[in-house]
Motif scaffolding. Structure first.
Motif, PDB file in Angstrom:
ATOM      1  N   ARG A 134      -1.773 -11.315  -0.315  1.00  0.00           N
ATOM      2  CA  ARG A 134      -3.171 -11.603  -0.160  1.00  0.00           C
ATOM      3  C   ARG A 134      -3.730 -10.222   0.124  1.00  0.00           C
ATOM      4  NH1 ARG A 134      -3.635 -16.800   3.210  1.00  0.00           N
ATOM      5  NH2 ARG A 134      -2.000 -16.179   4.401  1.00  0.00           N
ATOM      6  N   GLY A 135      -3.604  -9.246  -0.415  1.00  0.00           N
ATOM      7  CA  GLY A 135      -4.136  -8.026  -0.251  1.00  0.00           C
ATOM      8  C   GLY A 135      -3.496  -7.019   0.581  1.00  0.00           C
ATOM      9  N   ASP A 189      -4.021 -12.682  -5.318  1.00  0.00           N
ATOM     10  CA  ASP A 189      -4.320 -11.333  -4.825  1.00  0.00           C
ATOM     11  C   ASP A 189      -2.837 -11.127  -4.074  1.00  0.00           C
ATOM     12  OD1 ASP A 189      -4.060 -13.549  -3.166  1.00  0.00           O
ATOM     13  OD2 ASP A 189      -5.588 -12.872  -1.879  1.00  0.00           O
ATOM     14  N   PHE A 221      -5.901  -5.974  -6.619  1.00  0.00           N
ATOM     15  CA  PHE A 221      -4.807  -6.880  -5.506  1.00  0.00           C
ATOM     16  C   PHE A 221      -5.301  -6.442  -4.025  1.00  0.00           C
ATOM     17  CE2 PHE A 221      -2.803  -6.753  -9.608  1.00  0.00           C
ATOM     18  CZ  PHE A 221      -2.151  -8.036  -9.599  1.00  0.00           C
ATOM     19  N   GLY A 222      -6.546  -5.656  -4.018  1.00  0.00           N
ATOM     20  CA  GLY A 222      -6.823  -5.069  -2.730  1.00  0.00           C
ATOM     21  C   GLY A 222      -6.123  -4.069  -2.219  1.00  0.00           C
TER      22      GLY A 222
END
Lengths: 776, 776
Positions: free
Chosen positions: A329-330, A251, A299-300
């Motif tokens: 992380r997004g 992510d 990847f959010g």
């Protein structure tokens, strides 16, 4: 005095106005944070603090306290603590202040704050592999930047690790290899510097900041700044920023993006990214980056979020931006933004589109384009095999931009052209007339050179008259073609300028042919030609002197010109002929030639029973002509300033000559530029001003044009604009460049955006020939 | 309106102020009569009368009446009546008004009033032979001037008469031959013109006057006046004067005299005469004229009388006079006087003597001498085989005159000299310093050219240093010699100016020798030389560019110069070195070279433990240097303006080139003079002024000199004086010329005769080098 400026979380202590103390990167990070972009939080140590350090050898008192306070703020913003050995620790990057890299000044030290303890904590949170990878990077960079260890030892250790692990890339090393490598790196540092990496994260931070300060004053950095003319007492700022990682899992990603397509200029986000990668890791070529649209979802990061970043950046910076980003992380972080490089074609489209979108006004759009790049647009959009360099093939935005340029500029743009085809091409590209038509180029055509030679070697008035009779209709046809192509626009035709002997044959066949033509003995003819060569060395009988020594040549050309003008007028077209007397040195020369032309005009017009208006003027190519402009102008309707020859004579310098010393002169700063490319304003420029100002004292309605290579040079054109020149004349393919450069000159000199009334200059250049009474 | 002005008997109606209406001869005759000289009485018909005649075709009404009245006055003054056929009649000459002869305008008609009757009366009084001789002359002249008969018919008749009388000269014809000749002459007139000589003397007079009027307006006269630039509407005056005869017997004579010796200038009457001869009769060569002292007694003329005439003329005209006189039966008549031609040497002596005698003041004496003739004085008084051009051999008056010139002038005069002998010669001739010493002339000496070539082709710094080490002591010796010769005076030494490749050999022997010297392969060396030639075309690496591309050359020359100056100073002599950087184009070029020289000066002075003052400046030879004079002057103590090169570059014209068009240009009035000989004031002169005025804005203490051929040209010097130039520099033999020309410029510009205080200009040029601080 305040030494530290924080940024992050949508706010910042400083912004783009604080570049002097924050450096370009610090100022930009602050600015981005202020406008709501998500930048990794951090702070900037000012250049002033650096200057104190450089002056005294000590950081200013109070600096450390401010840094500690800023680090506390970072802990608040990230939720992590520096040196934490239980939870995931706060790691920071420490880097220099300027966006411009200088040799000898080091790039950023990453992952500062990574001790053996904190790394274990990071390993627990993000995996041991990730933590070890961070740490080995830190050890290497700290060793290099702070302790002065050469990079080669680390490269050797890495290569050794790859070899023993039989892998091709660093990323493929397994955990145990990485562990061994970190130990090896630490050993390298100890061996090379005799020191250990500090175990205390605060000591790491402190040493890192001071090392960046010190990098400003290395010998290489000083030399480099001297070459670039950057003041050496400025100092550098230091940026300390929370680490964010694009390689923290699936992510996470790192990438670059342009707010518009840098190749076509299309108004859509354009860019690419690598998933689970930190950009610095040099994996380019190993894995293919993916187009930016694929960021969506997985990847959010919503594309809408990036679109919003794009709009935010463009509405703030009002230009296409090139940005670096990381998704950790997004969460999308923007690390850097700058005006994006773009193709010439894209530059034009972006400027025009942005003006249409209301982001910039038209004058800003005009100033955005380097005129030198216009040719590139034409080249890139025209199929070279198509033959004509056609504007209709080219992007419509260019036509619109040049149209706006025409609205703004007061300097007219003409073209140099020696024949109808060239003239027509120039007109298509927007030329408002012909500024220089060189008749000697017409006379060397295959069908006429023989007759020209007959003329030159003629021994009797009868022979001379016969040759002139033959030449006259040929010249007339040339002129008719140009007048037709430029109907309604002024055409400046220069009388024969070349040294006559240059037109004579020197080869056996050429001499034999001329002997047959003239019925003369080849040997006798050869000696006649030799005699002529000897008595006419290089500067020779050129310019006005040709016409004064052989008034019948001027008379022939003038006759052909007037007859052509009458013929074309009879077709219902309008002609504005301007007769240019070349290489004039004195008022008397011009007066003498003017009398010849006027006599011919009277004859031709009387015979035809009607006349046409025409103008007559002088080429200003030697300093003396400029120095006596007032007197010369009394006999001139216009001046055509030939800045190529004027540069040669004013500087006492031939162009062929430059190579032997120009590089040295540029290097030593004795010259700023090649004076044949960009006008020597102090010397030649002064003569141009003098010719213009004093010429108009002699004749207030004097039209002043510049032809020569400088006529198409944007930098020189700004000078011509300010000097009061009416028009420039350049090669046809330079006409669009010149139109834009003229507009920029007008804008920069502060003229009103769109002149409602026609300016005096415009009026003067409007119909120059009309000033001369019809002489029928 | 008055048409006729009488003169004679010690009075006159007009004088020298009436030249416009009386013409130069009439005005002079009036003037001479007024001051008491015995001129033959007569009168002048004004140019205004002529203009009426030319305009209307008729003489003005009233003219004839005035002429008759003037003739009556003549009768009173001479005791003879016009047309008298009983006593000796009054005969008159009728001639044009200007002393300048013009082609197509006829000279005087003599013996007007001689009819067959009056001639018989004259015969009775003076002898038939004399009377017939007068008459035949009248018939011929009247025929030619009034009736337009060609002179050839009379010449043929005379030749025929001589042949049949078997005599060689007209004067030997016997009475009967003369009688036949007169009849033959009258026949010629009748035959050629169809008209007779009027029997009425008044008709003769009237026709003669109108014929002179008419001669003004012939085509030839008009053409001639156009060429000379004389207005064509002025008209001519007509002089009518009683005839006097030098051939009236043994107590008669005609002659010419100078009031001083025109060859030596000695203050004594000088001249010669022929007894019983009319000067016009062309007997020169037949009889030897006698020196004027022999007039005494035998001709009834006392030398004292001539001495009185001499004093009268000189005290009135205040110049040496050249006069025509006639002694008629013991009475001395003065016919004409003019300023006498004289040798250059006499001109100087006369001017100085007249100033001593109080006839003129010293400034007038200075203005009397054409500076161009000073060289002639030197040449004529120095034995060419003696070797040195020595002033002590030359007339003491020249030394005194030049001393007066030095008192008046403000423009200093220096010389161009390339070695000690030339410098010493210049100093003897009054040079106040060396304005230009060309070091490249020193470097081509046989003993050093080899080393210079080594230097140019050197491939390593070591080779280059070695050659410089060898050259340095040679240059030092050159400089020492010049400094000694010019002790106490400024010496301007120009750094190497010539294109380096010009100093390289091109012949086999030369190349072989250089190869041996340098231990290089001849073929390799040849290609190196060729490469150098190709990369250095004509204008090449010359001037300041030599020193900038090879700073070690400048350094070597500067080192030698400073060492020489220190050595000569140690001998107790004073030196004022001025270092000239050649062909400077920009302030940056000069600044760069100045730094090199200053560094060397510091080194040399430190090593010696003492320093000397010196000045450094720029040659101004291209227009750009003049145009940026203000900036250049910031780095210069002085300018040396090289007007030869400046003319070439300003006009875009090479000197070799002039021949092809200069004659045509001068003829058409497009050029007034050869611009390389006499400064082109409008163009080049403007740059000289600009360099001077604007240079002093950059450096108020800037010294400005001119070197080049114009530096010795008197016309150009007047311009330099007014432009504020401090000194000129010319060839040594031109120094006296320049000193005089400088004085004339000062006088003409209205400066006080003898400056009591030293003028600012003088002060500036006094000790230029002293302005620069001692740099030890």
């Amino acid at each position: 005095m305040r030494w530290v400026y924080s940024f992050g979380g949508g706010e910042a202590d400083g912004g783009r106005d604080d570049q002097a103390i924050l450096g370009s990167i610090g100022a930009q990070l602050g600015e981005m944070s202020r406008i709501g972009l998500n930048v990794p939080p951090g702070f900037t140590v000012t250049t002033e603090a650096c200057r104190v350090f450089l002056r005294t050898g000590e950081p200013p008192s109070g600096l450390w306290k401010e840094i500690q306070e800023a680090m506390r703020m970072l802990t608040v913003r990230t939720g992590r603590a520096f040196g934490d050995d239980r939870a995931e620790p706060l790691l920071v990057s420490v880097g220099r202040g300027s966006a411009v890299s200088m040799p000898g000044t080091m790039d950023t030290i990453l992952d500062v704050g990574s001790t053996e303890d904190s790394i274990r904590a990071l390993g627990r949170a993000a995996g041991e592999r990730f933590a070890l990878d961070c740490h080995r990077r830190f050890v290497q960079l700290y060793g290099q930047v702070v302790l002065g260890v050469g990079g080669a030892v680390f490269e050797r250790a890495l290569a050794e690790a790859r070899r023993s692990s039989r892998v091709a890339h660093d990323a493929e090393l397994d955990l145990s290899s990485l562990r061994t490598l970190v130990t090896r790196f630490r050993g390298c540092v100890r061996e090379a510097s005799g020191r250990d990496i500090p175990a205390d994260p605060w000591a790491q931070l402190r040493e890192a900041v001071l090392a960046v300060f010190g990098s400003w004053d290395t010998r290489r950095a000083r030399d480099d700044r001297r070459v670039r003319g950057i003041r050496t007492d400025l100092g550098t700022a230091v940026n300390v920023m929370a680490m964010v990682y694009g390689n923290r899992g699936d992510d996470s990603a790192s990438g670059v993006a342009f707010t518009r397509d840098p190749s076509s200029g299309e108004a859509r986000l354009f860019g690419e990214f690598l998933s689970n990668e930190q950009r610095e890791d040099g994996v380019a070529g190993v894995r293919d980056p993916k187009p930016i649209v694929e960021l969506q979802g997985r990847f959010g990061v919503a594309l809408g979020e990036l679109e919003q970043v794009r709009r935010l950046l463009e509405s703030h910076y009002r230009d296409m931006q090139d940005l670096d980003f990381i998704v950790e992380r997004g969460e999308l972080y923007i690390l850097q933004t700058r005006a994006g490089e773009r193709s010439a074609r894209a530059a034009v489209k972006i400027a025009v589109d942005m003006a249409d979108e209301g982001l910039i006004d038209r004058r800003t759009a005009l100033l955005r384009i380097d005129p030198e790049r216009i040719e590139e647009v034409l080249h890139s959009s025209v199929d070279p095999s198509a033959g004509v360099e056609e504007l209709a093939a080219s992007p419509p935005e260019l036509g619109r931009l040049l149209g706006w340029a025409d609205d703004v500029r007061t300097l007219a743009v003409r073209a140099n052209a020696d024949g109808p085809a060239e003239a027509a091409r120039a007109r298509e590209l927007g030329a408002e007339g012909i500024g220089l038509c060189r008749t000697e180029h017409m006379l060397v055509g295959e069908d006429r050179l023989g007759v020209v030679r007959e003329l030159i070697v003629a021994r009797s008035d009868r022979d001379r008259a016969r040759a002139l009779e033959l030449l006259s209709p040929m010249q007339r046809a040339d002129f008719e073609g140009i007048f037709r192509a430029m109907a309604g626009l002024p055409v400046a035709i220069r009388m024969l300028d070349s040294p006559l002997h240059e037109l004579l044959p020197t080869d056996r066949d050429g001499i034999r042919e001329l002997a047959e033509r003239t019925g003369r003995d080849p040997l006798e003819l050869t000696t006649a030609i030799l005699r002529m060569r000897e008595s006419n060395p290089m500067p020779g009988r050129r310019g006005a002197r040709v016409g004064i020594c052989f008034p019948e040549v001027t008379a022939m050309q003038a006759r052909a010109l007037f007859q052509a003008a009458l013929a074309v007028t009879a077709e219902g077209l309008v002609v504005h002929p301007e007769i240019v007397i070349p290489f004039v040195r004195s008022a008397q020369e011009l007066e003498t030639q003017r009398r010849v032309v006027e006599r011919v005009a009277r004859d031709v017009f009387e015979q035809a029973g009607r006349g046409i208006p025409y103008a007559l003027g002088a080429m200003i190519e030697v300093p003396r002509a400029a120095l006596t402009a007032r007197q010369i102008a009394r006999h001139a309707d216009f001046f055509s300033i030939g800045t190529d020859d004027l540069t040669r004579t004013t500087l006492g310098l031939s162009r062929d000559d430059l190579g032997t010393f120009l590089p040295l002169y540029l290097e030593q700063g004795i010259l700023k530029d090649d004076p044949f490319r960009s006008l020597d304003v102090q010397g030649v420029g002064r003569l141009v001003s003098m010719a213009t100002v004093e010429g108009r004292k002699g004749n207030p309605r004097l039209l002043v044009g510049v032809c020569g290579e400088h006529g198409g040079d944007p930098v020189s054109m700004a000078f011509f604009h300010d000097a009061g020149v009416d028009h420039v004349s350049c090669a046809p393919f330079r006409v669009p460049t010149a139109r834009l450069a003229a507009a920029q000159s007008a804008i920069r000199s502060g003229l009103p955006p769109s002149p409602v009334a026609v300016s005096p200059r415009r009026e003067r250049q409007g119909a120059p020939a009309a000033r001369v009474a019809v002489r029928a």
